[in-house]
Structure formats: structure tokens, C-alpha cells
Motif scaffolding. Sequence first.
Motif, PDB file in Angstrom:
ATOM      1  N   LYS A 183      34.915   2.955   7.101  1.00 13.85           N
ATOM      2  CA  LYS A 183      35.223   3.579   8.385  1.00 13.85           C
ATOM      3  C   LYS A 183      36.720   3.792   8.565  1.00 13.85           C
ATOM      4  N   ASN A 184      37.518   3.151   7.731  1.00  6.65           N
ATOM      5  CA  ASN A 184      38.966   3.308   7.793  1.00  6.65           C
ATOM      6  C   ASN A 184      39.325   4.761   7.468  1.00  6.65           C
ATOM      7  N   PRO A 185      40.076   5.445   8.326  1.00  7.41           N
ATOM      8  CA  PRO A 185      40.433   6.851   8.076  1.00  7.41           C
ATOM      9  C   PRO A 185      41.105   7.076   6.729  1.00  7.41           C
ATOM     10  N   GLU A 186      41.813   6.047   6.219  1.00  4.83           N
ATOM     11  CA  GLU A 186      42.501   6.201   4.944  1.00  4.83           C
ATOM     12  C   GLU A 186      41.529   6.394   3.782  1.00  4.83           C
ATOM     13  N   VAL A 187      40.296   5.912   3.923  1.00  2.00           N
ATOM     14  CA  VAL A 187      39.303   6.049   2.860  1.00  2.00           C
ATOM     15  C   VAL A 187      38.820   7.492   2.750  1.00  2.00           C
ATOM     16  N   LYS A 188      38.845   8.227   3.869  1.00  4.58           N
ATOM     17  CA  LYS A 188      38.378   9.622   3.895  1.00  4.58           C
ATOM     18  C   LYS A 188      36.951   9.725   3.371  1.00  4.58           C
ATOM     19  N   TRP A 189      36.101   8.892   3.924  1.00  6.17           N
ATOM     20  CA  TRP A 189      34.703   8.796   3.491  1.00  6.17           C
ATOM     21  C   TRP A 189      33.974  10.131   3.619  1.00  6.17           C
ATOM     22  N   ASP A 190      34.333  10.919   4.614  1.00  4.48           N
ATOM     23  CA  ASP A 190      33.664  12.194   4.832  1.00  4.48           C
ATOM     24  C   ASP A 190      33.977  13.224   3.752  1.00  4.48           C
ATOM     25  N   GLU A 191      34.958  12.955   2.901  1.00  7.68           N
ATOM     26  CA  GLU A 191      35.243  13.882   1.805  1.00  7.68           C
ATOM     27  C   GLU A 191      34.189  13.809   0.706  1.00  7.68           C
ATOM     28  N   PHE A 192      33.448  12.720   0.636  1.00  7.86           N
ATOM     29  CA  PHE A 192      32.351  12.632  -0.326  1.00  7.86           C
ATOM     30  C   PHE A 192      31.179  13.472   0.177  1.00  7.86           C
ATOM     31  N   PRO A 193      30.405  14.113  -0.704  1.00  8.14           N
ATOM     32  CA  PRO A 193      29.233  14.856  -0.255  1.00  8.14           C
ATOM     33  C   PRO A 193      28.252  13.951   0.484  1.00  8.14           C
ATOM     34  N   GLU A 194      27.553  14.515   1.447  1.00  7.35           N
ATOM     35  CA  GLU A 194      26.606  13.728   2.229  1.00  7.35           C
ATOM     36  C   GLU A 194      25.568  13.058   1.333  1.00  7.35           C
ATOM     37  N   SER A 195      25.076  13.773   0.314  1.00  9.69           N
ATOM     38  CA  SER A 195      24.062  13.204  -0.574  1.00  9.69           C
ATOM     39  C   SER A 195      24.580  11.945  -1.259  1.00  9.69           C
ATOM     40  N   ALA A 196      25.873  11.924  -1.607  1.00  9.15           N
ATOM     41  CA  ALA A 196      26.457  10.749  -2.257  1.00  9.15           C
ATOM     42  C   ALA A 196      26.656   9.613  -1.264  1.00  9.15           C
ATOM     43  N   ARG A 197      27.077   9.948  -0.048  1.00  9.26           N
ATOM     44  CA  ARG A 197      27.254   8.904   0.970  1.00  9.26           C
ATOM     45  C   ARG A 197      25.925   8.229   1.286  1.00  9.26           C
ATOM     46  N   LEU A 198      24.877   9.008   1.385  1.00  7.87           N
ATOM     47  CA  LEU A 198      23.563   8.442   1.699  1.00  7.87           C
ATOM     48  C   LEU A 198      23.055   7.566   0.560  1.00  7.87           C
ATOM     49  N   THR A 199      23.377   7.933  -0.674  1.00  9.35           N
ATOM     50  CA  THR A 199      22.967   7.105  -1.810  1.00  9.35           C
ATOM     51  C   THR A 199      23.651   5.746  -1.752  1.00  9.35           C
ATOM     52  N   ALA A 200      24.900   5.726  -1.312  1.00 11.24           N
ATOM     53  CA  ALA A 200      25.637   4.460  -1.191  1.00 11.24           C
ATOM     54  C   ALA A 200      25.176   3.633  -0.004  1.00 11.24           C
ATOM     55  N   GLN A 201      24.376   4.230   0.871  1.00  9.19           N
ATOM     56  CA  GLN A 201      23.839   3.546   2.048  1.00  9.19           C
ATOM     57  C   GLN A 201      22.308   3.677   2.025  1.00  9.19           C
ATOM     58  N   PRO A 202      21.661   3.054   1.046  1.00 13.62           N
ATOM     59  CA  PRO A 202      20.253   3.352   0.765  1.00 13.62           C
ATOM     60  C   PRO A 202      19.291   3.094   1.911  1.00 13.62           C
ATOM     61  N   THR A 203      19.533   2.056   2.701  1.00 12.51           N
ATOM     62  CA  THR A 203      18.651   1.789   3.837  1.00 12.51           C
ATOM     63  C   THR A 203      19.300   2.153   5.157  1.00 12.51           C
ATOM     64  N   GLY A 204      20.567   2.503   5.108  1.00 15.71           N
ATOM     65  CA  GLY A 204      21.310   2.782   6.331  1.00 15.71           C
ATOM     66  C   GLY A 204      21.877   1.540   6.977  1.00 15.71           C
ATOM     67  N   ASN A 205      21.573   0.378   6.426  1.00 15.12           N
ATOM     68  CA  ASN A 205      22.050  -0.885   6.994  1.00 15.12           C
ATOM     69  C   ASN A 205      23.358  -1.356   6.375  1.00 15.12           C
ATOM     70  N   LYS A 206      23.575  -1.008   5.100  1.00 14.90           N
ATOM     71  CA  LYS A 206      24.758  -1.449   4.383  1.00 14.90           C
ATOM     72  C   LYS A 206      25.323  -0.299   3.562  1.00 14.90           C
ATOM     73  N   THR A 207      26.611  -0.411   3.251  1.00 13.04           N
ATOM     74  CA  THR A 207      27.249   0.475   2.286  1.00 13.04           C
ATOM     75  C   THR A 207      27.569  -0.389   1.079  1.00 13.04           C
ATOM     76  N   ILE A 208      26.901  -0.144  -0.046  1.00 11.61           N
ATOM     77  CA  ILE A 208      26.966  -1.081  -1.169  1.00 11.61           C
ATOM     78  C   ILE A 208      27.966  -0.676  -2.246  1.00 11.61           C
ATOM     79  N   GLY A 209      28.675   0.436  -2.036  1.00 10.28           N
ATOM     80  CA  GLY A 209      29.653   0.847  -3.027  1.00 10.28           C
ATOM     81  C   GLY A 209      30.192   2.227  -2.715  1.00 10.28           C
ATOM     82  N   PHE A 210      30.923   2.755  -3.682  1.00 10.75           N
ATOM     83  CA  PHE A 210      31.497   4.095  -3.571  1.00 10.75           C
ATOM     84  C   PHE A 210      30.768   5.045  -4.517  1.00 10.75           C
ATOM     85  N   PRO A 211      30.683   6.326  -4.175  1.00 11.70           N
ATOM     86  CA  PRO A 211      30.133   7.293  -5.123  1.00 11.70           C
ATOM     87  C   PRO A 211      30.923   7.275  -6.428  1.00 11.70           C
TER      88      PRO A 211
END
Length: 438
Positions: free
Chosen positions: A129-157
Motif C-alpha cells: 500500500k506504500n505509494p513508493e511500491v507503485k503496486w498499481d503499475e503491475f497488471p491487475e491479473s498479476a496483482r490478483l495472483t499475488a492475492q489469491p484469496t484476497g486476504n493476504k498479499t503473499i509476494g510480488f509478481p
Amino acid sequence: MMISFLRKQALRASGVVAAVALVGAMSGCGDSQGATTLDKEAKVELEIWSGQTDEAEKLIEQLAGEFEKDNPNVSIKVSPGASSTEDLLQKLSAGFAGNQYPDISYAFGSWASELESSNRTLDITDEVKNPEVKWDEFPESARLTAQPTGNKTIGFPAIVDNLSLIYNKTVFDKAGVSYPTGDWTWDDFAATAKQLTDDATKTYGYAYSVSGSEETTWQFWPHLWQSGGSILGNGEKETAFASEAGVSALTFLRGMAVDDKSVYLDQTDTKFGELFASDRIGMITSGPWQLYDLKTAGTKYGVVQLPGTDGDHTTVSGADLWALFDHKDKNRAYWATEFTKWLTSAEQDERWNVEIGNLPLRSSELNSEVFKKQVKEYPGLDVMAANLENAKARPTVPGYAGLSEEIGKAISEVLQGAGDPKPALEQAAKDADESLGE
């Protein structure tokens, strides 16, 4: 520049690696407690299982070395982790059971839910969530894969991709047929495949895998989605592909394969690429890993997004991850996250993914000079990168491997004329539901 053999294998195997009972392997094991408060200056040793070989492995070792120089209190041990990427899941499971597992590991996206359910992964939701990470620059499909249940973010694309339509200009020119365009429909596609097919020269308009592997399955998902269907339903607890949409999608492919006989049916998952490169197939649906082989073969080709249905050009993505693991040590957790954030930054990704021929991880890289240079060398990479906006991720639920196997068998039988779409999909759904329930 080279495109690693790893990626070709990853795409074919990522959904079909034998499921490993991760939860059971870990339920009775506890870590010894490490640092309970963060000390950024404390000496830390990290271990990474890269899942890479040859040049790619050497490159990530070089990058890790640079990170160590900038952060002298951090020592990073990099290794492939297993003899092949496909073996990493089993190696992780065994490591979890014996408390011998890395801080970071390459992981196929289809493993994400199993890894999360192991209770060994870090949750970096707050960090991304830190703006410096620029998480939104990753494609949505990749972000969702890193958040498989929506409860945790288990890594980076780690790698992003998608299926696009690649066409052979030589085959089109010989047949006197106009090249595909980005606004093609599937009816345009089928009609053109029929035009390109020539029994006398054994030339086919299109190719499709009938090995029953994940190659067979994931090529089907865009057809299902564009027909209005879903892979899963009921809270992802059961299949939904044996629907009217699923039957319509498979009936379309059957019409091309059985009625028009315009499809080369590949039992091997590898022959179709060779035939396309040698001007015997007019169109294939594939990804960036294919372009190196085409350049090497001297094939004249072009790339457009997949044909669409009512303007919907949805494609499929098989994003992979750098999964992060918890050792109950605040310092290791901090530096594992910092290194992976650094590795997946635009600056490093240009030297990593872009350099080895993969698509850029981040949207901010699309206008970089490094990527522009690769596009000149491998035309179509830019089209595939733009196509990420159309991409949906494959399911990451436990049991996907079994689901993929069952529908893959059904698709293969139908396209070879040995079954009808509706009963084949219904039987596959019944068997796949058992896999999801295990």
C-alpha cells in the motif's frame, strides 16, 4: 538477448504440477523465534530459490550481489532451489515440514492458494500500500495472483504474460489472404483459418494442443470468458465451465477442428511451434516466449490481440510470483520484502525480465529505451504488453491442477471427434468438482 527455456516450460506446467498437501505438511511444525523487533542494521542472511537456470540464474545472482553492496549487512544466497521449476512446490513442501525453506522463492501462479494455505507465507499487504511500491503499475491479473484469496498479499509478481494471436505472413501471402487486425471476431478467425488450410501442401490455418495438458486448458479460457462463461462458481468451490457458454465455446473449436479440418491437432505441445516457424501453420495463439524461436528461424510474422466477441478481446494470463516466506524474524521479513521490491522495481526489471525477453512487469517500463530496443529486435512484444489490459488470471485455487486435467482431457477428446461438447464438459465438471473438494 535470450528467452529462457524456463518460461516455455512454466507456461505448460504451471497449472498441472501434482498437488502437494502443503497444509498437512506444515500443521505440526513450528519455527524457532527470530528477531521480534526490527533492527535494520542487524546482519541478515537471506536465501532465494530462483527457479532459474543458466544465464537467467547468473543474472539474478549478479543483481543480488549489487543489492548486497548497497546493503552490506545483508547476505543473499541464490540457488535454483530444485532441478527444475516444476519441482519447487514439492521441495517447498518438504522444506516446510522440516523448517528448511527459503525467504523468497519463484512460484508458479497456480500454486498461490496452496502456498497461502500453508501458513508459511508473509503477508505484505500493508507494505504494497506504500505509494513508493507503485503496486498499481503491475497488471491487475498479476496483482490478483499475488492475492489469491484476497486476504493476504503473499509476494510480488515475477513474470507477466498473455496469449496473443501470432500470424505467419508467408502463409497468408501465399494464400492471398489479408492479415488479421485487432478488431477481428472469432468468425473472422475461423473463416480465415479455413481459407489458409491446404491439404495438398499440408498447411493448416490454426493449431491447438490436444495433449490434455495445461496448454490445452488455458487456450480454452479466453473462448469461455468471451462467451460469457466462468471457470468457477459458488464462491470458487465448484466448477462453472459446463455451462451454455462453455458448450458454445467448445462447439466453436470443434467446428474448426472436426468440420473445417483447419486445425493442426498437436499431441506434443511443441510440434505446432516448429510447424508455424517453418510456414506450415497460418496462426497460433501464444506469448512472448515464442518470438525468440521465430526470430531464430527467420519466420515472417505479425502479432495482434486475440479475436473478440462483441468487442470483448479478453485473453488469459499465467502470471508467476516471487513468494515470500515467514521465519518469525522481523529482520529477515523486512529485508526479504525490500529485496523483492527492489528486484521488481522498474529500474531492475528492465535488466531482468526485459533483458531475458519477458514482458515488462510494470506499465511505467513500456516507454523505456530498453523495452523499445527489444521491440525492434522482437516485433510484437509491444502488442503483447498492451494486451495485458485484456488479460484475466487463471484461478489459483487448490485443486486447479485436477480441474485443468479433467477439462483438458474433455477438450482433447472433442477436438479429435471422440466426444460431444455438452456431455464431455459435464463429465469433466463432475470429476473436477471432486478435485476442488479434496
